[in-house]
Design an enzyme around this catalytic site. Structure first.
Site, PDB file in Angstrom:
ATOM      1  CB  SER A   1       2.398  -8.162  -2.875  1.00  0.00           C
ATOM      2  OG  SER A   1       1.408  -7.408  -4.021  1.00  0.00           O
TER       3      SER A   1
ATOM      4  CE  LYS B   1      -5.155   6.874  10.526  1.00  0.00           C
ATOM      5  NZ  LYS B   1      -6.537   7.422   8.998  1.00  0.00           N
TER       6      LYS B   1
ATOM      7  CB  ALA C   1      -1.074   0.024   0.831  1.00  0.00           C
TER       8      ALA C   1
END
Length: 338
Positions: free
Chosen positions: A36, A97, A12
């Protein structure tokens, strides 16, 4: 002592732009492997950042015996299943988060954590910045008296329809993305859960996510207010950020309290009986630090058994209960108990 060997679950953007460069400078941590669902991406990322191994599946990374801890930067809705699987594989977990999307899901993570004997934390890098150590010390010593009100604001422009922040089914919206910072900071100041909360929000007609959310948190004679927007403020590399504490004998303010996408100087300002208006009596200046590097180092030292600060995932459950209560409050306009 030996460095903790880290694996990165996915490629990401936050992993490539924040975590991986930060790991390169960590003293207690080292990058061991990239995983990945696309082997070519894993290999390219491993080559770019110096990982010894690349795996073409998440499962292969979890099975890697030379990985001690995993960083999970996956889309929000994937945090729960892959954090559980990582714990079950005997890996320590640092998960981006929001940790999960429902407070009840934290219970599942707590059970997995306790069964595994491994550590898991929500990756709030801002907590590792030394300015927050200073803020805590100032509050504890009564520099501004008793905290009476906290004000927190975060805003940034997120208009890309492909941005996961604009997908309501995957934890998008201002409250989940930016509100989690503001709420966690408010509960950090008071060290307790609010007695009740009330909120209002405005939804984007295209994405249906909350693009502007404002709330009052009542801590019983002490208050906190937050405003977060995913379509407000500057369209720059950093979000607009404000954090202030009104005390019974003074005030405290910051100029860059939360996410530092780039290491940047920042300040904590204190006003007391000797200050006038918003002119501080004392200023604490902090040189640029990479709070992501500090996070990897601290967590790695925690894994090694060293006495360092840590934040249990039960804190995330409180933040999520507040977010859920605010969504419910926005629907009916009533105070809610988290």
């Amino acid at each position: 002592m030996e460095k903790i060997r880290w694996g990165i679950l996915g490629t990401a953007a936050i992993a490539r732009t924040r975590a991986l460069p930060a790991l390169a400078d960590a003293k207690a941590a080292t990058l061991a492997a990239i995983g990945s669902r696309d082997l070519a991406k894993a290999q390219a990322t491993a080559a770019e950042f110096g990982a010894a191994r690349a795996h073409g599946t998440y499962e292969a990374l979890l099975a890697d015996p030379e990985v001690d801890a995993l960083y999970v930067p996956l889309p929000n809705h994937l945090h729960l299943p892959w954090s559980i699987r990582a714990l079950e594989a005997g890996k320590h977990v640092l998960c981006e988060k929001p940790l999960v999307l429902k407070a009840a899901e934290v219970t599942e993570l707590v059970a997995a954590r306790d069964a595994s004997g491994c550590h898991i934390e929500e990756a709030f890098s801002y907590r590792n910045h030394p300015q927050w150590t200073q803020i805590r010390a100032l509050l504890d010593e009564g520099a501004i008296g008793e905290p009476l009100a906290v004000h927190a604001t975060l805003a940034k422009q997120f208009h890309d329809p492909n941005d996961i922040r604009n997908n309501p089914d995957k934890g998008g919206g201002a409250l989940y993305d930016l509100g989690s910072y503001a709420i966690s900071a408010c509960t950090l100041v008071y060290g307790d859960a609010p007695k009740r909360v009330i909120g209002t929000l405005d939804r984007d007609p295209r994405f249906t996510i909350d693009r502007l959310s404002t709330a009052i948190l009542d801590f019983g004679g002490r208050h906190a207010t937050i405003s977060v927007s995913s379509q407000g403020g500057p369209n720059a590399w950093a979000s607009h950020q404000q954090f202030t504490v009104l005390g019974s004998r003074g005030w405290l303010a910051t100029d860059f309290p939360y996410a530092h996408g780039r290491p940047t100087p920042c300040h904590v300002y204190v006003g007391d009986e000797a200050s006038a208006g918003s002119i501080p009596t004392r200023t604490y200046r902090f040189d640029p630090v990479n709070q992501y590097t500090l996070q990897f180092d601290r967590f790695s030292r925690l894994v090694r058994g060293e006495p360092v600060p840590s934040w249990p995932i039960e804190d995330a459950a409180l933040t999520l209960r507040i977010i859920e209560a605010l969504f419910a409050s926005a629907r009916d306009g009533q105070w809610r108990t988290p």
